[in-house]
Design an enzyme around this catalytic site. Structure first.
Site, PDB file in Angstrom:
ATOM      1  N   LYS A 148      37.470  56.702-105.880  1.00 26.64           N
ATOM      2  CA  LYS A 148      38.491  57.081-104.907  1.00 26.64           C
ATOM      3  C   LYS A 148      39.698  57.738-105.560  1.00 26.64           C
ATOM      4  O   LYS A 148      39.913  57.655-106.771  1.00 26.64           O
ATOM      5  CB  LYS A 148      38.878  55.869-104.060  1.00 26.64           C
ATOM      6  CG  LYS A 148      37.744  55.480-103.106  1.00 26.64           C
ATOM      7  CD  LYS A 148      38.122  54.469-102.061  1.00 26.64           C
ATOM      8  CE  LYS A 148      36.971  54.296-101.068  1.00 26.64           C
ATOM      9  NZ  LYS A 148      37.256  53.277-100.034  1.00 26.64           N
ATOM     10  N   ARG A 192      30.819  48.257-103.685  1.00 24.36           N
ATOM     11  CA  ARG A 192      30.091  49.434-103.185  1.00 24.36           C
ATOM     12  C   ARG A 192      30.398  50.579-104.143  1.00 24.36           C
ATOM     13  O   ARG A 192      31.557  51.007-104.246  1.00 24.36           O
ATOM     14  CB  ARG A 192      30.547  49.766-101.763  1.00 24.36           C
ATOM     15  CG  ARG A 192      29.851  50.962-101.111  1.00 24.36           C
ATOM     16  CD  ARG A 192      30.417  51.177 -99.719  1.00 24.36           C
ATOM     17  NE  ARG A 192      29.726  52.247 -99.010  1.00 24.36           N
ATOM     18  CZ  ARG A 192      30.054  53.529 -99.069  1.00 24.36           C
ATOM     19  NH1 ARG A 192      31.072  53.911 -99.840  1.00 24.36           N
ATOM     20  NH2 ARG A 192      29.379  54.433 -98.390  1.00 24.36           N
TER      21      ARG A 192
END
Length: 287
Positions: free
Chosen positions: A223, A263
């Site tokens: 991210k 994840r």
């Protein structure tokens, strides 16, 4: 198999591999849109040690344009069928109750809804009807973002407390809809209406989320806040593909903090990191 057994519990933090069957994912947009490419990628993630795979046919990155429901099903369902036939535990990343129902009818095991059941009022009843686990993420609809905050929501000075309270309400909503307590997984939603400081605060405060009594999933992989942390001297963000070592570091920290799972896009290093965290915890117990 009980609903709790549908959640992999490998004796360490579980590692969920990401399979984006999309054209516009921030990390690998379009690379696995074709079925054969997606299936090959999924098999590779399993070979690297993924405990389950999260298959999504619609990008959920902030600002992504929604795809047609029929297109989402066409991308996801054949892959669910193929992976289920190979004995893979499959989670389906969707905000649509009808897509979830179709995927569950094809023997998907888990539904991962980044809206926490808020985008589609039928989602929680569908999950309850099928008796499957649901991952409920902290989600703030775009029209609730604070004006002028660059997409950040207003957390009143305590982002961990605000996210904790929101997730507790979503868990209560799921229970009220008939979802089994053991079937609820919570996700703090790193990067969704949050800045880098918010994300680090949530990672540091994971114990306040695990204290709610539900498994917690951490989805930090590749991210933007990691790209910012690792920016070069000129301020250029670290490219997406160069964020995997930092992601594995977060896997170690999350596992040590009691997260049920992570994840990730790059499975192998996070599986290793989860083993390290488990061994470290065992060493502490022995000491």
């Amino acid at each position: 198999m009980s609903v709790a057994d549908a959640l992999p519990r490998p004796g360490r933090c579980a590692v969920m591999g990401v399979v984006n069957v999309t054209a516009d994912s921030f990390s690998d947009g379009g690379r696995y849109l074709a079925h054969d490419a997606a299936l090959e990628h999924a098999r590779r993630l399993v070979s690297e040690g993924a405990d389950l795979l999260d298959v999504g046919g619609e990008s959920t990155r902030p600002g992504a344009i929604r795809v047609d429901e029929t297109d989402e099903e066409r991308r996801v369902l054949p892959l669910v069928r193929a992976l289920e036939a190979e004995g893979v535990t499959v989670s389906v990343d969707t905000m649509r109750a009808r897509v979830a129902a179709r995927a569950l009818s094809e023997n998907a095991s888990i539904i991962n809804d980044v809206s926490g059941g808020l985008a589609d009022a039928d989602m929680l009843p569908v999950v309850a009807e099928h008796g499957c686990p649901a991952i409920l993420m902290h989600w703030v609809s775009p029209d609730e973002y604070r004006a002028g905050a660059g997409g950040r929501a207003d957390y009143g000075g305590d982002v961990v407390g605000a996210v904790r309270d929101h997730l507790a309400r979503r868990a209560d909503a799921a229970l009220a809809a008939g979802v089994d307590h053991d079937a609820i997984v919570l996700d703090p939603g790193l990067g969704f209406a949050k800045n880098a400081g918010d994300n680090w605060a949530l990672l540091h405060g994971l114990d306040r989320l695990t204290d709610l009594g539900f498994p917690v999933l951490v989805a930090a992989s590749r991210k933007r806040f990691l790209g910012s942390l690792l920016a070069d001297p000129a301020g250029e963000l670290r490219p997406v593909g160069g964020r995997d070592p930092a992601t594995a570091a977060i896997t170690t920290l999350s596992a040590a903090a009691g997260a049920w799972g992570v994840r990730v896009h790059d499975v192998g290093p996070s599986v290793d990191a989860a083993h390290v965290a488990a061994a470290w915890a065992a060493g502490r117990a022995e000491g």
